[in-house]
Write a protein that holds these residues in place. Sequence first.
Motif, PDB file in Angstrom:
ATOM      1  N   GLU A   1       0.832  -1.202   0.000  1.00  0.00           N
ATOM      2  CA  GLU A   1       0.000   0.000   0.000  1.00  0.00           C
ATOM      3  C   GLU A   1       0.869   1.255   0.000  1.00  0.00           C
ATOM      4  O   GLU A   1       0.584   2.226  -0.727  1.00  0.00           O
ATOM      5  CB  GLU A   1      -0.903   0.000   1.244  1.00  0.00           C
ATOM      6  N   GLU A   2       1.920   1.240   0.784  1.00  0.00           N
ATOM      7  CA  GLU A   2       2.803   2.404   0.863  1.00  0.00           C
ATOM      8  C   GLU A   2       3.462   2.676  -0.493  1.00  0.00           C
ATOM      9  O   GLU A   2       3.539   3.826  -0.954  1.00  0.00           O
ATOM     10  CB  GLU A   2       3.867   2.178   1.932  1.00  0.00           C
ATOM     11  N   LEU A   3       3.951   1.611  -1.156  1.00  0.00           N
ATOM     12  CA  LEU A   3       4.571   1.786  -2.469  1.00  0.00           C
ATOM     13  C   LEU A   3       3.560   2.293  -3.493  1.00  0.00           C
ATOM     14  O   LEU A   3       3.896   3.121  -4.361  1.00  0.00           O
ATOM     15  CB  LEU A   3       5.170   0.462  -2.941  1.00  0.00           C
ATOM     16  N   LEU A   4       2.328   1.793  -3.410  1.00  0.00           N
ATOM     17  CA  LEU A   4       1.296   2.247  -4.338  1.00  0.00           C
ATOM     18  C   LEU A   4       1.028   3.740  -4.160  1.00  0.00           C
ATOM     19  O   LEU A   4       0.879   4.490  -5.147  1.00  0.00           O
ATOM     20  CB  LEU A   4       0.020   1.430  -4.098  1.00  0.00           C
ATOM     21  N   ASN A   5       0.988   4.186  -2.914  1.00  0.00           N
ATOM     22  CA  ASN A   5       0.816   5.625  -2.652  1.00  0.00           C
ATOM     23  C   ASN A   5       1.967   6.438  -3.241  1.00  0.00           C
ATOM     24  O   ASN A   5       1.757   7.513  -3.818  1.00  0.00           O
ATOM     25  CB  ASN A   5       0.740   5.868  -1.143  1.00  0.00           C
ATOM     26  N   ARG A   6       3.189   5.904  -3.067  1.00  0.00           N
ATOM     27  CA  ARG A   6       4.355   6.622  -3.615  1.00  0.00           C
ATOM     28  C   ARG A   6       4.287   6.692  -5.132  1.00  0.00           C
ATOM     29  O   ARG A   6       4.623   7.723  -5.744  1.00  0.00           O
ATOM     30  CB  ARG A   6       5.639   5.937  -3.162  1.00  0.00           C
ATOM     31  N   ALA A   7       3.871   5.575  -5.776  1.00  0.00           N
ATOM     32  CA  ALA A   7       3.792   5.567  -7.239  1.00  0.00           C
ATOM     33  C   ALA A   7       2.722   6.550  -7.724  1.00  0.00           C
ATOM     34  O   ALA A   7       2.922   7.284  -8.705  1.00  0.00           O
ATOM     35  CB  ALA A   7       3.485   4.154  -7.731  1.00  0.00           C
ATOM     36  N   VAL A   8       1.559   6.573  -7.032  1.00  0.00           N
ATOM     37  CA  VAL A   8       0.498   7.522  -7.411  1.00  0.00           C
ATOM     38  C   VAL A   8       0.982   8.956  -7.241  1.00  0.00           C
ATOM     39  O   VAL A   8       0.741   9.826  -8.099  1.00  0.00           O
ATOM     40  CB  VAL A   8      -0.765   7.263  -6.554  1.00  0.00           C
ATOM     41  N   HIS A   9       1.661   9.223  -6.131  1.00  0.00           N
ATOM     42  CA  HIS A   9       2.166  10.576  -5.871  1.00  0.00           C
ATOM     43  C   HIS A   9       3.190  10.985  -6.939  1.00  0.00           C
ATOM     44  O   HIS A   9       3.172  12.138  -7.424  1.00  0.00           O
ATOM     45  CB  HIS A   9       2.805  10.624  -4.490  1.00  0.00           C
ATOM     46  N   LEU A  10       4.070  10.060  -7.332  1.00  0.00           N
ATOM     47  CA  LEU A  10       5.077  10.364  -8.342  1.00  0.00           C
ATOM     48  C   LEU A  10       4.390  10.676  -9.674  1.00  0.00           C
ATOM     49  O   LEU A  10       4.741  11.665 -10.349  1.00  0.00           O
ATOM     50  CB  LEU A  10       6.033   9.181  -8.497  1.00  0.00           C
ATOM     51  N   ALA A  11       3.394   9.851 -10.062  1.00  0.00           N
ATOM     52  CA  ALA A  11       2.695  10.094 -11.327  1.00  0.00           C
ATOM     53  C   ALA A  11       1.966  11.436 -11.297  1.00  0.00           C
ATOM     54  O   ALA A  11       1.986  12.202 -12.280  1.00  0.00           O
ATOM     55  CB  ALA A  11       1.700   8.963 -11.599  1.00  0.00           C
ATOM     56  N   THR A  12       1.352  11.741 -10.163  1.00  0.00           N
ATOM     57  CA  THR A  12       0.621  12.997 -10.027  1.00  0.00           C
ATOM     58  C   THR A  12       1.573  14.187 -10.164  1.00  0.00           C
ATOM     59  O   THR A  12       1.276  15.187 -10.849  1.00  0.00           O
ATOM     60  CB  THR A  12      -0.086  13.052  -8.670  1.00  0.00           C
TER      61      THR A  12
END
Length: 829
Positions: free
Chosen positions: A738-749
Amino acid sequence: MRDTIDFGIDLGTTNSAMAVVRDGTVSVVKNNDGWDYTPSAVWIPKPGVTHVGRSARDRIPSDPDNVHIEFKQEMGLDGAARAFPKAGLSLTPQQLSAEVLKSLRADAAHAFGEAPPAAVITVPAAFRLHENNATGEAAALAGFGTCPLVQEPTAAAFAFGFQNASTDAYWMVFDFGGGTFDSAIVSTHDGELRVLDHAGDPHLGGKLIDWAIVERLLVPAAEAGLGLRGLRRDDPSWRSNFALLKDAAERAKIALSRNEVVELDVELEIGGRKVTFDHALRRDEVDRVAEPYYLRAINLCREALTAAGLGTGDIDRLLLVGGTTLAPGLRERLADPSVGLGIELDHSQDPSTVVARGAAVFASTVPLDRPKARAVAGEFAADLRYPRTTSLDIVPVQGRFESTTGQDWSRFHVVLANESGTPPFRTPQVGLDAQGTFVTEVKLNERTTSTFTVQLVDADGVRYKVNPATASITHVTNELGGQVLTNSLGLSEADGTFTPILHKGARLPAAMSSTFYTTIALHRTDSDAVIRIPLVEGERARADRNLRIGLIEIRPKDVRIDLPSGSEVEITVEVDESRRVTVVADVPLVDEQFEAEIDLSHVRPPDAAALERELREVNGRLAALRGDGRVPAQARQRLDRLENEQVLVLARDEVRAAATDHGSAAAADQRLRDVHAVLDEVEEQSDLRALFDELDQELAQCRELLDRKGAADDHLELADVERRAADLREHPDRAAIEELLNRAVHLATTVMKRDETYDIAIFHHFRANLPKLSQPMRARALIAEGNQALAEGNWRVLPLVNQELRGLWPAGEQDRSPGGVRSMHGRQR
């Protein structure tokens, strides 16, 4: 006079036995029939008359309503009592077990002139705390004093290894008894016998095979041959006939160990008249219906091997224990490496008495609970310390003498002598210090008991009377390495997860502490407030899949000041060698301790109707997972195993019998909990796979965005996320994914905002999910407005459109649009 317990008892589901160690040799105590074992059967034909053993078992055909067997399966269950109509009474499983123990104790009294004051009693390794507690109650009712408990597979290993010269070897105990199955991996290393790991099923035994013979073979034959219909075990009107068929099935199963075919002749009562049911039962038929039970036992052995980090090739011998292991079909399967274990079989010990022998071996290491010797006039008391059994040839003995009068102990010396030893042995004269203490060493004869006289002599050569006058030490090839905890103990946390404190396999006695934090505040002005800490036994991640054994409660009246949320609580769990449990909660803020109420007397399985509902729920969950394409291959193997072992078939049979059999109700409850736990794990693996798929999609989007407009720091962040994602595939952790998914979403955003495609991506997401939006007319109007803004390149309008569209997104529906913030449970907000 004995100074160790020496007597061991196998309190079995079908048969029980007693053994004793004398002079380093183990022997079985025979009963009045001259048998090595006593059937665990009780017959009470009238008030004041109780028969135990063969005489009771033989009355099943003529008086089935007043004979009871297999009550071990109900030990510790509240409300489980067996009725004796002719005597007008009912007895609990503990009371029935006490009658069996009384019979064994009387056999020992007849053989040795006095009833043993104590004995070591065996219990299945998979027994829960309430079942162990009930066994202790039965021993007390039978008139025994101290009765340590030892696990059955451990006892069997003691019997095999007691005077066995094997060193640096691994053995596996395969204990398939009448009501339970246990396996244990044992090592012999440097003269120590140690249990490494175990696995078992407290509701898997020969009893299930007997009932399978009845329900799958005999009932269809009886219905066809006698023209009957509706022969059901859960129909109370057929209870006596099923008792007769069950008895016939068990006797036939035993006979089939030596014969290919057995003729049954059972006299049933149908419509008020006696009808003879004849049937030829074949060994291959019994092997067929026993197949799922054999497979379940073999798979449990494989689990124990995996937990110990071993393979079948590492095990030198498979020690066969329990009456079921006499079946040729089972032995052939076990010896086959493709369908069994392929380990060399060892049936050198009688499988019916080996557990009792091992219990006696353990008993020979346990001192009798006697008061310390006190000095009297004209006699010296000796407080001696030495090992009762040892694998060493030379061992230390220390002691201290006491007298009723003052003594100049420097005038005395002590000698320990074994005049009957081979050769005879005497210690040198050892002087006493000013406190009357001494230390010396004695030499033992191998594989026997050496008894030393304690000789206290003064400076004038006068020898004085000493109590005790002797010390006995038994030399064994393999010293016993103690017992282990068979089920983890811990607590149920506020979110429903189980957190172990003492883990399965901990060597007993054991104690461990862990720190937790309260989730609510406790105000002294709120008299109804309470902090509850449930205590749980088991191995499942979800607390409710395990067994609750106790509770700690902290109330406002128990504390001197208010207890804020997040207050520290240290939980300490202690378990002694007989598995008596103590749990204490220490709250440092208020400097108070709270002891758990361990209530093992009110364990009651669900009723038959509740079990039926649970069975339907399990079948529904299994069917849903079977049709779920997200379930990974490894998880599907778990589902296949449930079907191959016919676990749900076994559960269904136990549920059907639950209405008339408390033991079956308990078995059904445990089996359904186990299946639920497996399905929980499969669902979790499916959810993890879905999370990984989502993470892969986010990472692919990140790579595409960074190729177009990524800064150096963006590439470093992406590389770190991808590296951590690769590690998590080896060791999955939901929170970390979940933490990595949040980081990936934040990076894409971040990257999309940089190249002004962020609002466009959000709008495309809502446009693609138009049917999910509430207020359809307003949603279509907003989408049209957004389309026009895109056509005109009016980027300032899109954020406003997106904001309104987000308000139309349904509550509870996961929003996978760019920029969503994920909670710890994987939901986006």
